[in-house]
Scaffold this motif. Structure first.
Motif, PDB file in Angstrom:
ATOM      1  N   PRO A 137      25.669  19.334  -7.851  1.00 60.89           N
ATOM      2  CA  PRO A 137      25.583  19.671  -9.270  1.00 60.89           C
ATOM      3  C   PRO A 137      24.216  20.245  -9.637  1.00 60.89           C
ATOM      4  N   ASN A 138      24.202  21.072 -10.661  1.00 60.84           N
ATOM      5  CA  ASN A 138      22.951  21.585 -11.210  1.00 60.84           C
ATOM      6  C   ASN A 138      22.186  20.391 -11.767  1.00 60.84           C
ATOM      7  N   ASN A 139      20.892  20.298 -11.469  1.00 58.81           N
ATOM      8  CA  ASN A 139      20.127  19.129 -11.907  1.00 58.81           C
ATOM      9  C   ASN A 139      19.645  19.215 -13.351  1.00 58.81           C
ATOM     10  N   SER A 140      20.192  20.159 -14.104  1.00 55.50           N
ATOM     11  CA  SER A 140      19.901  20.231 -15.537  1.00 55.50           C
ATOM     12  C   SER A 140      21.215  20.457 -16.282  1.00 55.50           C
ATOM     13  N   GLY A 141      21.209  20.209 -17.559  1.00 61.89           N
ATOM     14  CA  GLY A 141      22.426  20.404 -18.342  1.00 61.89           C
ATOM     15  C   GLY A 141      23.391  19.250 -18.189  1.00 61.89           C
ATOM     16  N   ILE A 142      24.673  19.520 -18.426  1.00 63.83           N
ATOM     17  CA  ILE A 142      25.667  18.444 -18.457  1.00 63.83           C
ATOM     18  C   ILE A 142      25.953  17.843 -17.093  1.00 63.83           C
ATOM     19  N   THR A 143      25.602  18.531 -16.018  1.00 60.59           N
ATOM     20  CA  THR A 143      25.928  18.027 -14.680  1.00 60.59           C
ATOM     21  C   THR A 143      24.771  17.298 -14.001  1.00 60.59           C
ATOM     22  N   LYS A 144      23.685  17.033 -14.707  1.00 56.69           N
ATOM     23  CA  LYS A 144      22.518  16.439 -14.041  1.00 56.69           C
ATOM     24  C   LYS A 144      22.800  15.057 -13.456  1.00 56.69           C
ATOM     25  N   ASN A 145      23.790  14.322 -13.966  1.00 57.57           N
ATOM     26  CA  ASN A 145      24.138  13.008 -13.413  1.00 57.57           C
ATOM     27  C   ASN A 145      25.495  13.009 -12.728  1.00 57.57           C
ATOM     28  N   ALA A 146      25.995  14.181 -12.385  1.00 58.45           N
ATOM     29  CA  ALA A 146      27.310  14.298 -11.748  1.00 58.45           C
ATOM     30  C   ALA A 146      27.226  13.961 -10.262  1.00 58.45           C
ATOM     31  N   SER A 147      28.377  13.747  -9.658  1.00 59.86           N
ATOM     32  CA  SER A 147      28.465  13.409  -8.236  1.00 59.86           C
ATOM     33  C   SER A 147      28.323  14.643  -7.359  1.00 59.86           C
ATOM     34  N   THR A 148      27.818  14.417  -6.148  1.00 64.39           N
ATOM     35  CA  THR A 148      27.820  15.425  -5.101  1.00 64.39           C
ATOM     36  C   THR A 148      29.140  15.259  -4.353  1.00 64.39           C
ATOM     37  N   ILE A 149      29.780  16.368  -4.002  1.00 61.83           N
ATOM     38  CA  ILE A 149      31.135  16.334  -3.446  1.00 61.83           C
ATOM     39  C   ILE A 149      31.129  16.947  -2.050  1.00 61.83           C
ATOM     40  N   LEU A 150      31.796  16.270  -1.103  1.00 59.08           N
ATOM     41  CA  LEU A 150      31.864  16.730   0.282  1.00 59.08           C
ATOM     42  C   LEU A 150      33.322  16.907   0.702  1.00 59.08           C
ATOM     43  N   LEU A 151      33.617  18.016   1.372  1.00 59.41           N
ATOM     44  CA  LEU A 151      34.954  18.289   1.905  1.00 59.41           C
ATOM     45  C   LEU A 151      34.768  18.939   3.269  1.00 59.41           C
ATOM     46  N   CYS A 181      35.167  13.231  -0.130  1.00 53.62           N
ATOM     47  CA  CYS A 181      34.520  12.162  -0.882  1.00 53.62           C
ATOM     48  C   CYS A 181      33.504  12.725  -1.868  1.00 53.62           C
ATOM     49  N   GLN A 182      33.072  11.836  -2.756  1.00 55.72           N
ATOM     50  CA  GLN A 182      32.014  12.190  -3.696  1.00 55.72           C
ATOM     51  C   GLN A 182      31.143  10.970  -3.909  1.00 55.72           C
ATOM     52  N   SER A 183      29.884  11.239  -4.289  1.00 61.73           N
ATOM     53  CA  SER A 183      28.928  10.154  -4.419  1.00 61.73           C
ATOM     54  C   SER A 183      27.757  10.596  -5.286  1.00 61.73           C
ATOM     55  N   LYS A 184      27.040   9.623  -5.820  1.00 61.75           N
ATOM     56  CA  LYS A 184      25.802   9.900  -6.551  1.00 61.75           C
ATOM     57  C   LYS A 184      24.620   9.981  -5.589  1.00 61.75           C
ATOM     58  N   ASN A 185      24.851   9.643  -4.306  1.00 62.59           N
ATOM     59  CA  ASN A 185      23.800   9.698  -3.292  1.00 62.59           C
ATOM     60  C   ASN A 185      23.377  11.138  -3.029  1.00 62.59           C
ATOM     61  N   THR A 186      22.184  11.301  -2.487  1.00 57.33           N
ATOM     62  CA  THR A 186      21.728  12.611  -2.056  1.00 57.33           C
ATOM     63  C   THR A 186      22.379  12.922  -0.715  1.00 57.33           C
ATOM     64  N   LEU A 187      23.084  14.039  -0.644  1.00 59.50           N
ATOM     65  CA  LEU A 187      23.788  14.443   0.573  1.00 59.50           C
ATOM     66  C   LEU A 187      23.333  15.825   1.005  1.00 59.50           C
ATOM     67  N   THR A 188      23.559  16.128   2.271  1.00 57.50           N
ATOM     68  CA  THR A 188      23.339  17.478   2.791  1.00 57.50           C
ATOM     69  C   THR A 188      24.611  17.906   3.513  1.00 57.50           C
ATOM     70  N   VAL A 189      24.707  19.166   3.895  1.00 56.72           N
ATOM     71  CA  VAL A 189      25.887  19.622   4.632  1.00 56.72           C
ATOM     72  C   VAL A 189      25.974  18.968   6.006  1.00 56.72           C
ATOM     73  N   ALA A 190      24.879  18.409   6.483  1.00 55.38           N
ATOM     74  CA  ALA A 190      24.891  17.709   7.765  1.00 55.38           C
ATOM     75  C   ALA A 190      25.411  16.278   7.640  1.00 55.38           C
ATOM     76  N   SER A 191      25.591  15.773   6.414  1.00 53.53           N
ATOM     77  CA  SER A 191      26.069  14.405   6.207  1.00 53.53           C
ATOM     78  C   SER A 191      27.475  14.235   6.776  1.00 53.53           C
ATOM     79  N   ALA A 192      27.711  13.092   7.445  1.00 51.46           N
ATOM     80  CA  ALA A 192      29.024  12.807   8.023  1.00 51.46           C
ATOM     81  C   ALA A 192      30.001  12.304   6.977  1.00 51.46           C
ATOM     82  N   ASN A 193      29.470  11.657   5.930  1.00 52.73           N
ATOM     83  CA  ASN A 193      30.295  11.136   4.833  1.00 52.73           C
ATOM     84  C   ASN A 193      29.408  10.993   3.607  1.00 52.73           C
ATOM     85  N   CYS A 194      29.916  10.368   2.564  1.00 47.70           N
ATOM     86  CA  CYS A 194      29.166  10.263   1.305  1.00 47.70           C
ATOM     87  C   CYS A 194      28.348   8.981   1.187  1.00 47.70           C
TER      88      CYS A 194
END
Length: 141
Positions: free
Chosen positions: A100-114, A121-134
């Protein structure tokens, strides 16, 4: 926030469908370029940035006004674009991460992995494309 998350998920699922159609024809994910339809129904193929990995949500947004930034990479080499000319992508799998964009309405939104291996999955954790899960506190979607 929920609408922005659902919009990102819907865009990721559309990319997933396009990826599977590409693989059915090419027998690999290598060389994939997403289909883009403009507001005037003009169809083009390309990524939103020259890195050949970035798609912005909502459609028509850019680096200055997006709600989510989707990064699509090779699953075997997460530093490589599926459409890299150097053939650094293995092309047997893929990963998508929507941040999510870290400003505006999405600043507290989840990061989503597929991923092509079934991680969804989705999570509030900091993720990267190298992450195995959320990670801890993840939610399936």
């Amino acid at each position: 926030v929920l609408n922005a998350e659902r919009d990102a998920q819907a865009n990721m699922l559309q990319l997933h469908l396009q990826l599977e159609q590409w693989r059915a024809k090419s027998m690999t994910y290598q060389g994939f370029v997403p289909k883009q339809v403009s507001s005037t129904n003009v169809v083009t193929y390309g990524y939103d940035e020259s890195d050949n990995t970035t798609v912005y949500v909502p459609k028509g947004s850019d680096a200055s006004n997006y709600r989510y930034q989707i990064t699509l990479v090779d699953g075997g080499n997460t530093s490589a674009s599926l459409n890299s000319g150097a053939l650094t992508a293995v092309g047997r799998s893929w990963k998508m991460l929507a941040v999510p964009n870290n400003s505006g309405i999405t600043k507290n939104a989840s990061t989503i992995l597929l991923t092509s291996s079934g991680v969804r999955c989705q999570s509030k954790n900091t993720l990267t494309v190298a992450s195995a899960n959320c990670g801890t506190g993840q939610e399936e979607w």
